[in-house]
Enzyme design. Structure first.
Site, PDB file in Angstrom:
ATOM      1  N   GLU A   1      60.091   4.419  89.879  1.00  0.00           N
ATOM      2  CA  GLU A   1      60.726   4.861  88.632  1.00  0.00           C
ATOM      3  C   GLU A   1      60.612   6.378  88.517  1.00  0.00           C
ATOM      4  O   GLU A   1      59.576   6.942  88.850  1.00  0.00           O
ATOM      5  CB  GLU A   1      60.071   4.173  87.432  1.00  0.00           C
ATOM      6  CG  GLU A   1      60.255   2.670  87.425  1.00  0.00           C
ATOM      7  CD  GLU A   1      59.637   1.984  86.208  1.00  0.00           C
ATOM      8  OE1 GLU A   1      59.048   2.694  85.359  1.00  0.00           O
ATOM      9  OE2 GLU A   1      59.743   0.752  86.103  1.00  0.00           O
TER      10      GLU A   1
ATOM     11  N   ILE B   1      51.910 -11.162  76.283  1.00  0.00           N
ATOM     12  CA  ILE B   1      53.372 -11.047  76.280  1.00  0.00           C
ATOM     13  C   ILE B   1      54.027 -12.350  76.714  1.00  0.00           C
ATOM     14  O   ILE B   1      54.979 -12.828  76.077  1.00  0.00           O
ATOM     15  CB  ILE B   1      53.812  -9.877  77.172  1.00  0.00           C
ATOM     16  CG1 ILE B   1      53.293  -8.554  76.594  1.00  0.00           C
ATOM     17  CG2 ILE B   1      55.345  -9.827  77.288  1.00  0.00           C
ATOM     18  CD1 ILE B   1      53.500  -7.353  77.483  1.00  0.00           C
TER      19      ILE B   1
ATOM     20  N   HIS C   1      63.054   0.610  81.824  1.00  0.00           N
ATOM     21  CA  HIS C   1      61.671   0.411  81.366  1.00  0.00           C
ATOM     22  C   HIS C   1      61.570   0.565  79.845  1.00  0.00           C
ATOM     23  O   HIS C   1      60.841   1.411  79.323  1.00  0.00           O
ATOM     24  CB  HIS C   1      60.734   1.392  82.060  1.00  0.00           C
ATOM     25  CG  HIS C   1      59.321   0.873  82.135  1.00  0.00           C
ATOM     26  ND1 HIS C   1      58.481   1.123  83.185  1.00  0.00           N
ATOM     27  CD2 HIS C   1      58.589   0.110  81.274  1.00  0.00           C
ATOM     28  CE1 HIS C   1      57.302   0.552  82.981  1.00  0.00           C
ATOM     29  NE2 HIS C   1      57.345  -0.065  81.825  1.00  0.00           N
TER      30      HIS C   1
ATOM     31  N   ASP D   1      49.936 -20.675  85.083  1.00  0.00           N
ATOM     32  CA  ASP D   1      48.867 -19.739  84.731  1.00  0.00           C
ATOM     33  C   ASP D   1      47.536 -20.417  85.046  1.00  0.00           C
ATOM     34  O   ASP D   1      47.247 -21.484  84.508  1.00  0.00           O
ATOM     35  CB  ASP D   1      48.931 -19.361  83.245  1.00  0.00           C
ATOM     36  CG  ASP D   1      47.975 -18.242  82.874  1.00  0.00           C
ATOM     37  OD1 ASP D   1      46.792 -18.317  83.265  1.00  0.00           O
ATOM     38  OD2 ASP D   1      48.388 -17.298  82.188  1.00  0.00           O
TER      39      ASP D   1
ATOM     40  N   GLY E   1      60.681  -1.972  77.733  1.00  0.00           N
ATOM     41  CA  GLY E   1      59.892  -3.043  77.126  1.00  0.00           C
ATOM     42  C   GLY E   1      59.114  -2.605  75.898  1.00  0.00           C
ATOM     43  O   GLY E   1      59.042  -3.335  74.899  1.00  0.00           O
TER      44      GLY E   1
ATOM     45  N   ARG F   1      56.015  -5.640  85.659  1.00  0.00           N
ATOM     46  CA  ARG F   1      55.751  -4.525  86.553  1.00  0.00           C
ATOM     47  C   ARG F   1      56.737  -4.549  87.711  1.00  0.00           C
ATOM     48  O   ARG F   1      57.037  -5.617  88.266  1.00  0.00           O
ATOM     49  CB  ARG F   1      54.318  -4.594  87.113  1.00  0.00           C
ATOM     50  CG  ARG F   1      53.226  -4.298  86.090  1.00  0.00           C
ATOM     51  CD  ARG F   1      53.182  -2.831  85.711  1.00  0.00           C
ATOM     52  NE  ARG F   1      52.080  -2.505  84.833  1.00  0.00           N
ATOM     53  CZ  ARG F   1      52.133  -2.547  83.499  1.00  0.00           C
ATOM     54  NH1 ARG F   1      53.250  -2.915  82.901  1.00  0.00           N
ATOM     55  NH2 ARG F   1      51.081  -2.202  82.774  1.00  0.00           N
TER      56      ARG F   1
END
Length: 542
Positions: free
Chosen positions: A264, A154, A283, A173, A285, A235
């Site tokens: 949530e 992603i 949420h 990363d 996505g 997240r």
């Protein structure tokens, strides 16, 4: 004819694929609302099951699974499936990590643009009868810098789309080398401290773990430009929600776009609900027609391939290996994974390659399993998707990490030794381990230093000059902060020269304690390493 239980709402394209493959389909999308005995009966009568997030496949439901052999999760997260229970019962659990990639990336970009041009606030004012163009002056994204934390599936798609908007990309990363980033047209940062002051927009795409919980907190938000904006479509909990709300209210940062939350559905008292310049979505996505169909088809294909061809892909809990082979090297598999986890936390910079050498009695074992276990440990610390013996080396290759192995049957100081060397952009790290008494995992080398250390729990690894009083200094600081030292080992090459200390701690040390230890003039480096408790095995090995 093998039977597939559809235990959740699944797009028709997935069901059609199963039927076309000649599989019997038992479609019970509301099974989770039924009594437990009916849920158990449905699972027992199926050869495989497909679910999304609604059903909870607990140890109780899987205790007597009947002929159930596989579960496919149409989505990424498998926290609604008891992986340990499934593994014990020989049930393969698979997921579909790629099906929602584009949707999540597009939603991230949508939030980015909505923030930049203040679209939601302007829409609300218009619908209330207002018209105030001056109040909603936005900012262009072209030429701005986007910081991407985590360049996986992603994160990579977000970066690619942002490049199309003429944004500059800076990546953080540990698996992306500077050479690979340059090839993609991106810059890299070695740490959050280096990244945050540079960016105009920040997006996070990492798994939620003990390491990444509150990854962006008060300190990190304070390092950013006042004109910066942050995004989270990964997240909930990666960005500290209270700290973010406070920063927005104080004007420390300019805006936020948040799609995921620590709890949530979001509670009415969540501090972000009333925070200024904050765009919230529930949420969404993966909530596109295409993503729902993609994961349905991918899950169905996983099940069809498993039942009809015996193929396993995207397994998150177990390996397709001979049980006899695995039993023979099980303790060394645990050792190999722990060495991989250790390397992942002490190595500096993006990992390029790992070289494993099996010495003594290990040279005659099934070393491919040990190499896969080491690679799983090396990757699982940073990756959100399940890493195990099946997919570890594939995932490493996808990230440009070269894994090689060699064997030497000649015994040295130990009857069997696993020597692991990891090369990064910034240097090479060496660690070696063995078993004491065929079951006790031990670290016997780290860097150039020999020692006998425990590979479990919380480790404080620090290099220092071998001077009197230093160990006592460290012990006193931890005592003052109520941190108990369970074990300690030290290694040195010459008296008074460079040395290493490894402390096994009963709990995570507070930042204040670490800062106090770092302040000692003879301590050159300090790292906290978190490993599984002694004897704890991953789901795919247990």
């Amino acid at each position: 004819m093998p039977r597939v239980l559809i235990a959740d709402k699944l797009e028709s394209a997935g069901i059609d694929l199963l039927k076309a493959a000649g599989l019997e389909v038992d479609n019970q999308p509301n099974l989770h609302k039924e009594p437990k005995d009916k849920q158990i009966a449905a699972l027992q009568s199926a050869d495989a099951a497909i679910c999304r997030s609604q059903p909870k496949f607990t140890a109780e439901l899987l205790e007597n699974p009947g002929k159930l052999r596989a579960i496919a999760r149409a989505g990424v997260g498998v926290d609604n499936i008891d992986l340990a229970a499934a593994t014990r019962k020989g049930i393969v659990v698979m997921n579909t990590p790629g099906g929602n990639t584009v949707s999540a990336a597009e939603h991230t970009v949508a939030l980015l643009l909505a923030l930049a041009r203040r679209v939601p606030a302007a829409d609300a004012v218009m619908k209330a009868g207002g018209w105030d163009r001056n109040k909603f002056v936005g900012t262009e994204v072209a030429g701005k810098t986007l910081g991407v934390v985590g360049l996986g599936r992603i994160g990579g798609e977000v970066a690619r789309r942002a490049r199309g908007l003429d944004m500059k990309i800076v990546v953080l990363d540990p698996f992306v080398t500077a050479a690979r980033a340059t090839e993609l047209g991106y810059a890299t940062a070695a740490s959050l401290d280096e990244l945050l002051p540079k960016v105009d927009f920040l997006t996070v795409h990492v798994p939620l773990s003990a390491e990444t919980k509150s990854l962006i907190g008060p300190r990190e938000l304070g390092m950013m430009k006042k004109t910066a904006r942050v995004l989270n479509v990964a997240r909930g909990g990666i960005i500290d929600e209270q700290a973010l709300a406070d920063a927005l209210a104080a004007g420390t940062i300019a805006g936020a776009g948040i799609d995921v939350f620590s709890v949530e559905p979001i509670a009415a008292d969540n501090p972000l609900v009333k925070a200024p310049n904050c765009v919230l979505t529930p949420h969404l996505g993966a909530s596109t027609v295409e993503a729902q169909e993609n994961v349905a088809v991918e899950a169905a294909q996983l099940i069809a391939d498993y039942l009809l061809k015996g193929q396993v892909a995207n397994a998150v809990n177990m390996a397709a290996v001979n049980p006899t082979e695995l039993a023979e090297v099980r303790p060394f598999v645990d050792l190999a994974r722990r060495l991989g986890l250790l390397h992942a936390q002490v190595a500096q910079g993006a990992i390029r390659r790992a070289t494993l050498t099996y010495k003594g009695d290990l040279a005659g074992k099934k070393t491919r399993l040990l190499t896969a276990a080491f690679t799983a440990g090396l990757l699982e610390y940073r990756l959100s998707q399940g890493v195990n013996l099946v997919n570890a080396e594939v995932l490493a290759r996808e990230r440009g990490i070269e894994i090689t192995e060699s064997s030497n049957p000649k015994r040295g100081d130990f009857a069997a030794l696993l020597h692991a060397e990891v090369e990064t952009e910034q240097g090479t790290t060496v660690a070696a381990g063995t078993l004491f008494g065929d079951q006790y995992v031990r670290l016997v080398q780290l860097g150039p230093f020999r020692m006998e250390g425990y590979l479990d729990g919380v480790l404080l690894v620090f290099t220092h000059r071998d001077v009197p009083g230093l160990i006592g200094f460290v012990g006193t600081i931890f005592g003052d902060h109520k941190v108990n030292i369970a074990q300690m080992t030290v290694g040195r090459q010459t008296a008074g020269g460079e040395a290493i200390g490894i402390l096994n701690l009963d709990n995570q040390p507070p930042e204040a304690a670490l800062n106090a230890v770092k302040a000692h003039p003879h301590i050159s480096n300090l790292t906290v390493v978190t490993l599984p408790p002694a004897g704890e095995l991953p789901a795919w090995l247990g």
